[in-house]
Structure formats: structure tokens, C-alpha cells
Enzyme design. Structure first.
Site, mmCIF file in Angstrom:
data_model
loop_
_atom_site.group_PDB
_atom_site.id
_atom_site.type_symbol
_atom_site.label_atom_id
_atom_site.label_comp_id
_atom_site.label_asym_id
_atom_site.label_seq_id
_atom_site.Cartn_x
_atom_site.Cartn_y
_atom_site.Cartn_z
ATOM 1 N N SER A 17 0.845 -1.188 0.000
ATOM 2 C CA SER A 17 0.000 0.000 0.000
ATOM 3 C C SER A 17 0.876 1.232 0.000
ATOM 4 O O SER A 17 2.058 1.184 0.344
ATOM 5 C CB SER A 17 -0.910 0.008 1.228
ATOM 6 O OG SER A 17 -0.142 0.065 2.416
ATOM 7 N N GLY A 18 0.288 2.340 -0.399
ATOM 8 C CA GLY A 18 1.007 3.597 -0.455
ATOM 9 C C GLY A 18 0.031 4.733 -0.582
ATOM 10 O O GLY A 18 -1.187 4.556 -0.420
ATOM 11 N N GLY A 19 0.548 5.929 -0.885
ATOM 12 C CA GLY A 19 -0.303 7.103 -0.938
ATOM 13 C C GLY A 19 -1.372 7.026 -2.007
ATOM 14 O O GLY A 19 -2.424 7.649 -1.875
ATOM 15 N N VAL A 23 -2.564 -2.572 -3.263
ATOM 16 C CA VAL A 23 -2.623 -3.711 -4.178
ATOM 17 C C VAL A 23 -2.863 -4.958 -3.336
ATOM 18 O O VAL A 23 -2.190 -5.171 -2.324
ATOM 19 C CB VAL A 23 -1.318 -3.865 -4.983
ATOM 20 C CG1 VAL A 23 -1.356 -5.123 -5.832
ATOM 21 C CG2 VAL A 23 -1.104 -2.657 -5.868
ATOM 22 N N LYS A 38 -5.542 -3.584 -7.992
ATOM 23 C CA LYS A 38 -5.023 -2.289 -7.548
ATOM 24 C C LYS A 38 -6.203 -1.346 -7.326
ATOM 25 O O LYS A 38 -6.955 -1.050 -8.246
ATOM 26 C CB LYS A 38 -4.081 -1.718 -8.599
ATOM 27 C CG LYS A 38 -3.604 -0.305 -8.313
ATOM 28 C CD LYS A 38 -2.821 0.230 -9.495
ATOM 29 C CE LYS A 38 -2.418 1.680 -9.294
ATOM 30 N NZ LYS A 38 -1.688 2.218 -10.454
ATOM 31 N N ASP A 132 9.704 5.998 -17.110
ATOM 32 C CA ASP A 132 10.180 5.750 -15.744
ATOM 33 C C ASP A 132 10.797 4.360 -15.610
ATOM 34 O O ASP A 132 10.525 3.638 -14.645
ATOM 35 C CB ASP A 132 9.039 5.932 -14.742
ATOM 36 C CG ASP A 132 9.542 6.140 -13.314
ATOM 37 O OD1 ASP A 132 10.713 6.547 -13.154
ATOM 38 O OD2 ASP A 132 8.778 5.898 -12.367
#
Length: 536
Positions: A17-19, A23, A38, A132
Site C-alpha cells: 500500500s502507499g499514498g 494492491v 489495484k 520511468d
């Protein structure tokens, strides 16, 4: 309050998880197929711009059909949430592998580069630039295959000018805010290849300004790489986009010529075995291990490099000043992003098993997703969670996902929705062409005019054709090629072909003109004293 989940899937556990969201590993109830889902975070879902970017990522994945790019099962958007359902695979990021191993031998490094370049090639054919590429966005599966993931800040070729990417892998033109180009992806892939070979990034500035100047002006550190693969480093990290292979597909052709010549026709099989052995040293990082999800909050950073004895010239100091302003803007952008994070949340995946039919046994443990933020430097970086699957993808950022059906009950489908996953077709690796083996390369240079010279190139080669790189130089001392004047590439027809001539107009004021030619891991150089100079 109950958290919204995609109807028709049973969540097994969170992978990261993140900002930007989270997932999860889930199972499709109708077929028993494991998938990666996601979810866009509730906070970002209230921002129409984030929702549009999330939807665009789903469209992009839906248009890419390649064993080197993750497959899209469906995109679901409802009043209570939005989610991308992706193919799942058991694998670890190249960053984790390098953290453990430090660096790799040339063969596994070439395998990693080739696999992810094939994923890039699929996107480039569809007019999409990844923007990226870095070790965090390359997946190494348990069998040693490699795949490219995370198209969260991808853009159409020639569009979206502005600074975007991860600083250590950004091409000079990205630092300068120029539009997206496949040659920038080639640069980032080469920087990652260099890191695999040496255990360090090609340029390591202590701040944004220094890093920008190094990428724009500092010499390519090719001497740190093994000699046979230096032509790939020189070409891929060239300062000007036109001096690099024009896209990933062209770079793959050069890579295969160098690899076969230097390491023999079985290089890929050996490299894949070595990669699998390195990945096997990290069993607990595989999603199939069922471990606790690791935190995925991260901040883009640059490492402090030791002094390399290089200092920027006048253009470099000017670039440094511009980059200081750029760095300040980026820091402000990142601070702003901390209020509404757009960090990339990645789900790494490979091949999904075929869903069982009626009466078939349930599938065994299946691949995973390793989730982790893929911090980017773009102030407009979109939330990105991609999974990986594989080789040539023909995709378009504007194409809708190819699966169609009625939306889930209660869902407002703003992109096409398919309730039952159909695993993407796994395209077998194409049968390789007969190996091209370069025995030797010779070159002679002569003066044909006041400022023009001509090089005659001969390549002793078995098979063919083979890409040849020609580099021009001017200098003031015999035996030293001097300053680079330009680079060009042509294709030598193959065995038995006549010598090929190339011409060049010299702009330097040195008395000596030189040329260096590289093909298939072999190189040769020649130098002459021009008629405008005389010995004293």
C-alpha cells in the site's frame, strides 16, 4: 465502514500500500484464478484528475498484449471505488535482487535488459513512452525471465513536455523538459543495465543540480563496464537522442549482436539460469511465500557519489543554475505531493494460470504481485500500479480495454469492464535467428577535403546483418582519439559483403582526425594527420 471491493473476487491478503492506494492478492470466484487488484485510494478518487489518470493507465494496459507487459483483466469504476484487475505473477523486483547480489555477470544483465526492452518495444510500436524505466520497475520471475512493469506516468510519443521520471535514470532531454521520446527509455534502460554490471548508477550527484549536469555533460563511464558490452553502454547513454538507437526494438537488435559475438549463441539460456539462481536466494520476497506485505512509502532520492575527477564546463555551470531552480520546483512539487500523494504503487506480475474449467482441479499457488511505490520526479506523476507479463505489446494509450460486457451491479463503468478474467495469450519467444558472430573489425580513414574525411569499414562476420557503430574524433596528439565529433550507426550486410565507406565533416580544429568502429563486441580505430597541419 465496509471497504469497497470489486464484485466477484475474494481478497486473500494485501501485497502493498502507499499514498495512491493499495494492491491486494485476490481470487476470481468464478474460475479460481489468482489476480492482483489495484485500488485507487478514497482520497485520490475524489480528485477527477487522478481518476482520469488511473483510467488512462487501465486503457493503456488493455491495449498492450505482450508476454513482457502485464495483462489487464478488467477495470471497474463504481460510486464506491475504482480498481484495476491485473494478471499476477511470482517474481521480485530487480532492485531487490541487486540489493542482495550487488551486481550481476554480463549474461544475466543482458537477459534483464533484453526482456524489459521487449516490453518497451511493444509500447514504442504503439506510440507510448514509459518515461520511468528503473530497477524498481523491472520484474525477475522465478524462472529467470524479466519483464517491465508500471506504466503509471507513460505518455504518447512527442507529447507531455516537462520533467518526469526518476532522477538517476533520466535522459538529458528529460532534465531539459523536452517531450517524451523512445530514446529516453533507451537511455534509462542502459543506465539500469550499467547498474546491473557495476553495482552503481552511472551518475551519482549529491543534489538535483549536480545530477542534472552530470547527465547532460559528464562523459559516459563506459570503462567501468566489461569491454565486450561497452558499445551498448556508449550507444545507450549518448547525450543526444539521435545518437542512441531510435527505439527499444533497434536496441534489442544491437544487444543480440553484441551478446552472441561476446558470449556465444547460448548466452541467453545461461543468463536466465543465473538470474533464476539469484532470485532463488530471496524466497520470502516472492508473493507465493505468503509473507506480510512490506510498506511501500518511499521518497525519491539520489546517492552521494565519490569524486570522479570530473568538473562541469561553462555549459555545465549554466545547467547547474537552471537545475537548482528545477530542483527547488521539484522539492515543492514533492512537498505538495505529500499532501495528496501521487506515488506509484506497483504490482509486479507474470503469467497467470489458465482458469480451470468445470471439473478441473483447482489451480495451485500462483504468482504474485510485489507492491511498492515507484517514486517519480514528475510533479504530475500519476498513481501507477502495474503488473508485468511480457514480449511485444501493441498498445495505445487511447485504446479501450478489449474486453466487453455489462458492468458489475451498482458499478458505473467509465471504461470497458469484463467480469470474468480471461488470461492473456502467452506468446512464445520467437525462434532466434541464426547467430551472428563477428570475427574482426577493421577501419581506415583518409582525408577527402579541407574538412571532410572518409572511413572504410570491413567486418569479418559469420551470418548477418550486423549493426555497426562509427564514432568520429578530432585531437591534437597522435595515439589519442581526442574529442568526440559525432556518432552514426549503419547495418553491415553480413558475411562476404564488400567494405562500406562513411563520410564525415569535421568541425574541430585539431590536427588529427580519428575514427572508431564497433560491431558485435569487436572494435578498431584509425587516425590521420590532416593536410592542414605539418610536423615541425
Amino acid at each position: 465502514m465496509k471497504v469497497w471491493t470489486v464484485p466477484g473476487y475474494t481478497e486473500t491478503r494485501e501485497l502493498g500500500s502507499g499514498g495512491s492506494g493499495r494492491v491486494v492478492l485476490a481470487v476470481h470466484e468464478g474460475t479460481g484464478t489468482p489476480v492482483a487488484v489495484k485500488y485507487l485510494s478514497d482520497r485520490l478518487r475524489r480528485d477527477p484528475a487522478f481518476v482520469r489518470e488511473f483510467r488512462a493507465e487501465a486503457r493503456l494496459l488493455g491495449g498492450l498484449h505482450s508476454p513482457y507487459v502485464v495483462g489487464l483483466y478488467e477495470y471497474v469504476e463504481a460510486p464506491a471505488g475504482a480498481a484495476i484487475v491485473m494478471e499476477l505473477v511470482d517474481g521480485i523486483s530487480l532492485r531487490a535482487l541487486l540489493h542482495q547480489a550487488g551486481r550481476t555477470d554480463p549474461e544475466p544483465a543482458l537477459v534483464v535488459l533484453k526482456g524489459s526492452l521487449l516490453g518497451l518495444a511493444a509500447a514504442h510500436r504503439a506510440g507510448v513512452v514509459h518515461r520511468d524505466y528503473k530497477p524498481e520497475n523491472v520484474l525477475v520471475a522465478a524462472d529467470g525471465s524479466s519483464k517491465l512493469v508500471d506504466f503509471g506516468i507513460a505518455a504518447n510519443r512527442g507529447s507531455t513536455p516537462g520533467v518526469a521520471g526518476t532522477p538517476a535514470y533520466m535522459a538529458p532531454e528529460q532534465w531539459q523538459g523536452r517531450p517524451a521520446s523512445p530514446a529516453a527509455d533507451v537511455y534509462a534502460a542502459t543506465a539500469t543495465f550499467f547498474e546491473c554490471l557495476t553495482g552503481r548508477k552511472p551518475f551519482t550527484g549529491e543534489n538535483f543540480a549536480e545530477l542534472a549536469v552530470q547527465h547532460i555533460e559528464a562523459p559516459v563511464p563506459e570503462a567501468e563496464a566489461p569491454e565486450p558490452v561497452r558499445p551498448l553502454i556508449r550507444r545507450g547513454l549518448a547525450k543526444q537522442p539521435q545518437e542512441r538507437p531510435e527505439n527499444a526494438e533497434a536496441f534489442v537488435a544491437e544487444l543480440e549482436g553484441v551478446a552472441v559475438s561476446a558470449y556465444g549463441p547460448d548466452w541467453e539460456e545461461r543468463g536466465q539460469r543465473k538470474l533464476a539462481a539469484l532470485a532463488a536466494l530471496l524466497p520470502l520476497l516472492f508473493p507465493s511465500a505468503g509473507g506480510t506485505a512490506a510498506g511501500t512509502t518511499a521518497v525519491a532520492s539520489t546517492s552521494v557519489g565519490g569524486g570522479a575527477g570530473w568538473a562541469p564546463g561553462r555549459r555545465g555551470w549554466l545547467a547547474a543554475g537552471v537545475s537548482l531552480i528545477l530542483g527547488a520546483a521539484l522539492v515543492l512539487a514533492q512537498a505538495s505531493a505529500s499532501e495528496a500523494p501521487r506515488g506509484a504503487l506497483s504490482a509486479f506480475a507474470t503469467t497467470a494460470p489458465t482458469p480451470p474449467g468445470p471439473g478441473s482441479p483447482a489451480p495451485g499457488p500462483s504468482p504474485s504481485a510485489s507492491a511498492g511505490p515507484s517514486p517519480s520526479l514528475s510533479p504530475s506523476a500519476s498513481p501507477s500500479a502495474s503488473a508485468s507479463a511480457s514480449p511485444s505489446a501493441s498498445a495505445t494509450a487511447t485504446a479501450s480495454p478489449p474486453y466487453t460486457s455489462s458492468p458489475h451491479p451498482g458499478a458505473t463503468a467509465t471504461a470497458t469492464v469484463r467480469p470474468s478474467p480471461k488470461p492473456p495469450t502467452v506468446t512464445p519467444t520467437p525462434t532466434p535467428s541464426p547467430p551472428v558472430v563477428v570475427g574482426s573489425v577493421t577501419v581506415t580513414v583518409r582525408q577527402t577535403g579541407v574538412t571532410t574525411g572518409q572511413a572504410t569499414v570491413s567486418v569479418s562476420v559469420k551470418g548477418g546483418p550486423v549493426p555497426v557503430v562509427v564514432e568520429w574524433f578530432t585531437g591534437d596528439a597522435p595515439g589519442s582519439l581526442g574529442a568526440a565529433e559525432g556518432t552514426e550507426t549503419f547495418t553491415y550486410p553480413g558475411a562476404g559483403a564488400a567494405p562500406v565507406t562513411r563520410t564525415h565533416t569535421f568541425t574541430g580544429k585539431g590536427c588529427y582526425w580519428g575514427v572508431r568502429v564497433s560491431a558485435g563486441g569487436k572494435s578498431s580505430s584509425d587516425q590521420i594527420l590532416t593536410r592542414r597541419c605539418t610536423l615541425t
